[in-house]
Design a protein around this motif. Structure first.
Motif, PDB file in Angstrom:
ATOM      1  N   ASP A  39       0.838  -1.195   0.000  1.00 34.45           N
ATOM      2  CA  ASP A  39       0.000   0.000   0.000  1.00 34.45           C
ATOM      3  C   ASP A  39       0.880   1.254   0.000  1.00 34.45           C
ATOM      4  O   ASP A  39       2.081   1.190   0.239  1.00 34.45           O
ATOM      5  CB  ASP A  39      -0.922   0.000   1.221  1.00 34.45           C
ATOM      6  CG  ASP A  39      -0.130  -0.005   2.516  1.00 34.45           C
ATOM      7  OD1 ASP A  39      -0.011   1.059   3.141  1.00 34.45           O
ATOM      8  OD2 ASP A  39       0.398  -1.089   2.883  1.00 34.45           O
ATOM      9  N   GLU A  40       0.261   2.392  -0.265  1.00 37.52           N
ATOM     10  CA  GLU A  40       1.009   3.639  -0.434  1.00 37.52           C
ATOM     11  C   GLU A  40       1.828   4.013   0.805  1.00 37.52           C
ATOM     12  O   GLU A  40       2.988   4.407   0.687  1.00 37.52           O
ATOM     13  CB  GLU A  40       0.039   4.777  -0.794  1.00 37.52           C
ATOM     14  CG  GLU A  40       0.759   6.053  -1.169  1.00 37.52           C
ATOM     15  CD  GLU A  40      -0.168   7.140  -1.700  1.00 37.52           C
ATOM     16  OE1 GLU A  40       0.364   8.089  -2.285  1.00 37.52           O
ATOM     17  OE2 GLU A  40      -1.394   7.023  -1.521  1.00 37.52           O
ATOM     18  N   VAL A  64       3.181   0.469  -5.886  1.00 35.60           N
ATOM     19  CA  VAL A  64       2.162   0.925  -4.937  1.00 35.60           C
ATOM     20  C   VAL A  64       0.840   0.300  -5.347  1.00 35.60           C
ATOM     21  O   VAL A  64       0.385   0.474  -6.475  1.00 35.60           O
ATOM     22  CB  VAL A  64       2.039   2.468  -4.934  1.00 35.60           C
ATOM     23  CG1 VAL A  64       0.889   2.910  -4.039  1.00 35.60           C
ATOM     24  CG2 VAL A  64       3.352   3.105  -4.481  1.00 35.60           C
ATOM     25  N   ASP A  66      -3.005   0.219  -4.964  1.00 35.64           N
ATOM     26  CA  ASP A  66      -4.199   0.926  -4.499  1.00 35.64           C
ATOM     27  C   ASP A  66      -5.402   0.412  -5.278  1.00 35.64           C
ATOM     28  O   ASP A  66      -5.285  -0.562  -6.026  1.00 35.64           O
ATOM     29  CB  ASP A  66      -4.030   2.448  -4.622  1.00 35.64           C
ATOM     30  CG  ASP A  66      -3.724   2.900  -6.046  1.00 35.64           C
ATOM     31  OD1 ASP A  66      -4.026   2.149  -6.998  1.00 35.64           O
ATOM     32  OD2 ASP A  66      -3.189   4.005  -6.216  1.00 35.64           O
ATOM     33  N   SER A  67      -6.539   1.060  -5.118  1.00 32.97           N
ATOM     34  CA  SER A  67      -7.773   0.572  -5.748  1.00 32.97           C
ATOM     35  C   SER A  67      -7.706   0.594  -7.279  1.00 32.97           C
ATOM     36  O   SER A  67      -8.450  -0.119  -7.939  1.00 32.97           O
ATOM     37  CB  SER A  67      -8.961   1.409  -5.273  1.00 32.97           C
ATOM     38  OG  SER A  67      -8.734   2.778  -5.567  1.00 32.97           O
ATOM     39  N   THR A  93       3.244  -6.632   1.228  1.00 28.80           N
ATOM     40  CA  THR A  93       2.284  -6.555   2.327  1.00 28.80           C
ATOM     41  C   THR A  93       1.343  -7.749   2.215  1.00 28.80           C
ATOM     42  O   THR A  93       1.054  -8.226   1.117  1.00 28.80           O
ATOM     43  CB  THR A  93       1.486  -5.240   2.314  1.00 28.80           C
ATOM     44  OG1 THR A  93       0.862  -5.081   1.042  1.00 28.80           O
ATOM     45  CG2 THR A  93       2.377  -4.038   2.599  1.00 28.80           C
ATOM     46  N   ASP A  95      -1.811  -8.115   2.601  1.00 29.27           N
ATOM     47  CA  ASP A  95      -3.040  -7.943   1.818  1.00 29.27           C
ATOM     48  C   ASP A  95      -2.753  -7.963   0.312  1.00 29.27           C
ATOM     49  O   ASP A  95      -3.550  -8.473  -0.468  1.00 29.27           O
ATOM     50  CB  ASP A  95      -3.839  -6.700   2.239  1.00 29.27           C
ATOM     51  CG  ASP A  95      -2.995  -5.461   2.427  1.00 29.27           C
ATOM     52  OD1 ASP A  95      -1.757  -5.547   2.257  1.00 29.27           O
ATOM     53  OD2 ASP A  95      -3.554  -4.407   2.771  1.00 29.27           O
ATOM     54  N   SER A  96      -1.580  -7.465  -0.115  1.00 28.00           N
ATOM     55  CA  SER A  96      -1.204  -7.558  -1.533  1.00 28.00           C
ATOM     56  C   SER A  96      -0.899  -9.003  -1.899  1.00 28.00           C
ATOM     57  O   SER A  96      -1.263  -9.473  -2.979  1.00 28.00           O
ATOM     58  CB  SER A  96       0.022  -6.693  -1.836  1.00 28.00           C
ATOM     59  OG  SER A  96      -0.257  -5.330  -1.604  1.00 28.00           O
ATOM     60  N   SER A 122       0.509  -4.458   6.984  1.00 27.63           N
ATOM     61  CA  SER A 122       0.304  -3.061   6.600  1.00 27.63           C
ATOM     62  C   SER A 122      -0.521  -2.421   7.709  1.00 27.63           C
ATOM     63  O   SER A 122      -1.031  -3.117   8.584  1.00 27.63           O
ATOM     64  CB  SER A 122      -0.450  -2.974   5.268  1.00 27.63           C
ATOM     65  OG  SER A 122      -1.744  -3.511   5.397  1.00 27.63           O
ATOM     66  N   ASP A 124      -3.376  -1.168   7.593  1.00 27.14           N
ATOM     67  CA  ASP A 124      -4.810  -1.470   7.481  1.00 27.14           C
ATOM     68  C   ASP A 124      -5.144  -2.907   7.845  1.00 27.14           C
ATOM     69  O   ASP A 124      -6.254  -3.192   8.275  1.00 27.14           O
ATOM     70  CB  ASP A 124      -5.295  -1.204   6.046  1.00 27.14           C
ATOM     71  CG  ASP A 124      -5.065   0.237   5.633  1.00 27.14           C
ATOM     72  OD1 ASP A 124      -5.183   1.120   6.506  1.00 27.14           O
ATOM     73  OD2 ASP A 124      -4.769   0.475   4.454  1.00 27.14           O
TER      74      ASP A 124
END
Length: 153
Positions: A39-40, A64, A66-67, A93, A95-96, A122, A124
């Motif tokens: 994430d960023e 990076v 993102d959505s 990360t 989640d990635s 991350s 989040d």
């Protein structure tokens, strides 16, 4: 005199120039880099710490997520980083990694150890050791290890 500094600078011989150019083709341990997918905020923090690198062709060692980023793009960056000779480690990360779990798992089962792939938390998403392929390997070789750390299987 009027010639200034130029007259005092030795001219490089062609053989010296060529040897310098040849040496740069070999990647030494000090040239190895860390790849980064996340994430960023995670990527920005790592870039501020000096992890980022962009080569002469504009090829980056980070992505990076993102959505607006497609899973295919994450997949391609992961495959690029795992095949690059100048990358020794990849931080992704969790989640990635979840978005491309099949590729991450295939990389681990391939037996390739360089670059090492480490899943990191991350801000989040809290870290889940049950999804981490390194922790799954620990659990495989030491079945009681996860329970000893207080992690439900």
């Amino acid at each position: 005199g009027s010639q200034g500094l130029a007259s005092h600078v030795p001219k490089a011989r062609a053989s010296e120039v060529n040897s310098k150019m040849v040496k740069s083709k070999f990647v030494t341990q000090s040239d190895l880099k860390i790849g980064l997918i996340g994430d960023e905020d995670t990527v920005t923090g790592m870039l501020l710490a000096g992890v980022g690198h962009v080569d002469g062709q504009g090829k980056k060692n980070f992505l990076v997520v993102d959505s607006k980023v497609h899973v295919k793009d994450i997949q391609e960056k992961f495959e690029e980083l795992t095949t690059r000779k100048d990358i020794s480690m990849i931080f992704i990360t969790q989640d990635s990694a979840e978005l491309i779990r099949k590729s991450v798992d295939e990389y681990f089962t391939s037996g390739q150890v360089v670059p090492s792939v480490l899943e990191i938390p991350s801000k989040d998403t809290p870290y889940d050791p049950r999804k981490d392929s390194v922790m799954q390997r620990v659990a495989f070789f030491m079945p009681g290890a996860m329970a000893q750390m207080g992690i439900e299987a």
